[in-house]
Design a protein around this motif. Structure first.
Motif: not given
Length: 484
Positions: A113-121, A123-125, A361-364, A369-381
């Motif tokens: 459920n937390s993955l689903i909730t995170g994918a819906s937003r 950008d929300a830390a 937490t943004w690496r989730i 392996g990301a070195l820097a934050q990407g598009d905060v609106g990208n929920a694909s991962l």
């Protein structure tokens, strides 16, 4: 009959009545004493010269040996089954039932459920933090389950050591009682009390290891386990066991990292099917340490492995290279299929996503392996992680059959298997408890009957009064003769 003969008859009758009253009083006072055998006074007519009377032959201990043996075996079976049921109930509590909010399946559901909730937003830390926290809770639930299994195995190992020492002491005591009974019997003494004490010790041995008695000469007995081990025959056997301070998932009897059981220096089997000591409390502890506990650890490890492998696949997280650790790690590193044992104790979330370990937490959302934050609106991962959790997958290990399971359904299958095993064992426990109660009741009914003993005591009192009256009459006759 002469006056002397009448007086002798009455005196022997008084002695017999007095001894009979002692025996009956002993029966009544020990009616509920474990191991006590009902006594009967053995009498016969006496004929010495012109005198008759009553002769006391001795005291007979009345015990149904077959019934006592059956009850002892039933007691051992009941104890063995009870310990197995308690262990399965403990494992079930460690994993938790689906209706329990802290159960493993509930934690996996919260993670999904937390993955689903995170994918819906994405950008929300706080939602990303919630997903990381849920992943950590899953890992901790597996850690707790593994620790609980090993705690049970460690406690079983310690209990084995204590029971082996108790068993050695009891066998030595029985051997000593054998010698005492023989010596007293040769002297013509009453051995009933010693036989009662020996029976109590044998009953305790029978709880630890189911045994059968074999009579030997001069009142002695031999003891053999139902598995064929000689525990006592003339001399007491010496059982050996070396305890471990701590049992870990890597330690097994087959791997020679845990102590086996020896009898007179010879190693014997301890498995539940063909072990030399099978069926009692001692065998139940060996079963927990070497069979049930190992099997439970294997299943929990298989679940942890499945979870780790789902998320360390580069096809799920493109920032991972082959061999990199994913969201779940083996103690911080990637999982090695050759080192599965104890993986549920080592599973943890990747430090890269854990703020407590210096991660973010943004690496989730952007990749382990990301070195820097990407598009905060990208929920694909996040969506890919959710799919990885729910996609049907054939477990690479464990006894789950050949079917494909999602992570939650695999955890459900594990808890269901444990619940079924517990329920089956509890049914066996109910049967064994009923059988033990029935045999115990039959043995008590075959023992001291207080009403019957009181009736016998009344007859003894009448005999005592009659013999006393004879002595009184003889005394009156002698007094009359003396006055002539």
């Amino acid at each position: 009959m002469s006056i002397s003969g009448a007086l002798n008859n009455a005196m022997t009758g008084l002695r017999a009545a007095g001894r009979g009253a002692e025996v009956i009083s002993s029966n009544i006072s020990n009616a509920l004493t474990p191991g006590y055998g009902r006594r009967l006074l053995s009498l016969s007519s006496s004929s010495v010269g012109d005198f008759g009377g009553v002769q006391i032959n001795g005291i007979t201990r009345v015990v149904d040996a077959g019934l006592a043996a059956d009850r002892r075996l039933a007691h051992a079976e009941n104890g063995n089954t009870r310990i197995a049921a308690d262990f399965l109930a403990k494992i079930e509590n460690l994993l938790g039932t689906p209706d329990n909010s802290t159960s493993l399946t509930a934690q996996l559901s919260h993670f999904e459920n937390s993955l689903i909730t995170g994918a819906s937003r994405p950008d929300a830390a706080e939602r990303l933090g919630g997903a990381v926290a849920s992943a950590r809770a899953v890992a901790l639930a597996l850690n707790s389950a593994s620790d609980g299994v090993q705690d049970a195995r460690t406690q079983a190992d310690r209990t084995i050591h204590a029971q082996v020492e108790e068993l050695n002491a009891a066998l030595t005591q029985i051997a000593a009682l054998n010698s005492q009974i023989t010596g007293l019997q040769v002297q013509g003494g009453d051995v009933s009390s010693l036989q009662d004490l020996r029976q109590q010790v044998i009953d305790r041995v029978g709880e630890l290891v189911p045994v059968r008695e074999a009579p030997r000469s001069n009142g002695q007995i031999a003891l053999y386990s139902v598995g064929g081990a000689v525990l006592l025959d003339g001399t007491a056997a010496s059982l050996g066991f070396t305890p471990s301070n701590l049992v870990t998932p890597y330690m097994t009897l087959s791997g020679s990292t845990l102590s086996s059981l020896t009898i007179n220096g010879t190693e014997v089997r301890t498995d539940s099917e063909k072990g030399a000591i099978r069926g009692g409390l001692l065998a139940a502890q060996f079963e927990i340490r070497d069979e049930s506990g190992v099997a439970a650890q294997t299943q929990i490890d298989a679940l942890a492995r499945d979870l780790i492998e789902r998320f360390q696949d580069p096809a799920v997280d493109g920032t991972l290279a082959p061999g990199d650790a994913g969201l779940f790690t083996d103690g911080g590193g990637a999982f090695d299929p050759l080192d599965e044992i104890g993986i549920s104790d080592r599973i943890a979330i990747n430090a890269a996503v854990d703020p407590d370990q210096g991660g973010a937490t943004w690496r989730i959302r952007d990749g382990i392996g990301a070195l820097a934050q990407g598009d905060v609106g990208n929920a694909s991962l996040l969506q890919a992680l959710g799919d990885a959790l729910t996609d049907p997958r054939v477990p690479a290990s464990g006894g789950f059959g050949g079917g494909a399971f999602s992570a939650i359904s695999l955890a459900t299958a594990l808890t269901s298997d444990i619940a079924v095993s517990r329920n089956t064992t509890e049914q066996k426990l109910s049967y064994s408890a009923a059988r033990l109660a029935e045999l115990t009741e039959r043995q008590l009914a075959d023992g001291v009957d207080s009403d019957d003993e009181i009736q016998r005591l009344m007859l003894v009192e009448q005999a005592y009064a009659a013999n006393a009256r004879v002595i009184e009459t003889v005394d009156e006759m002698l007094q009359t003769i003396m006055r002539l």
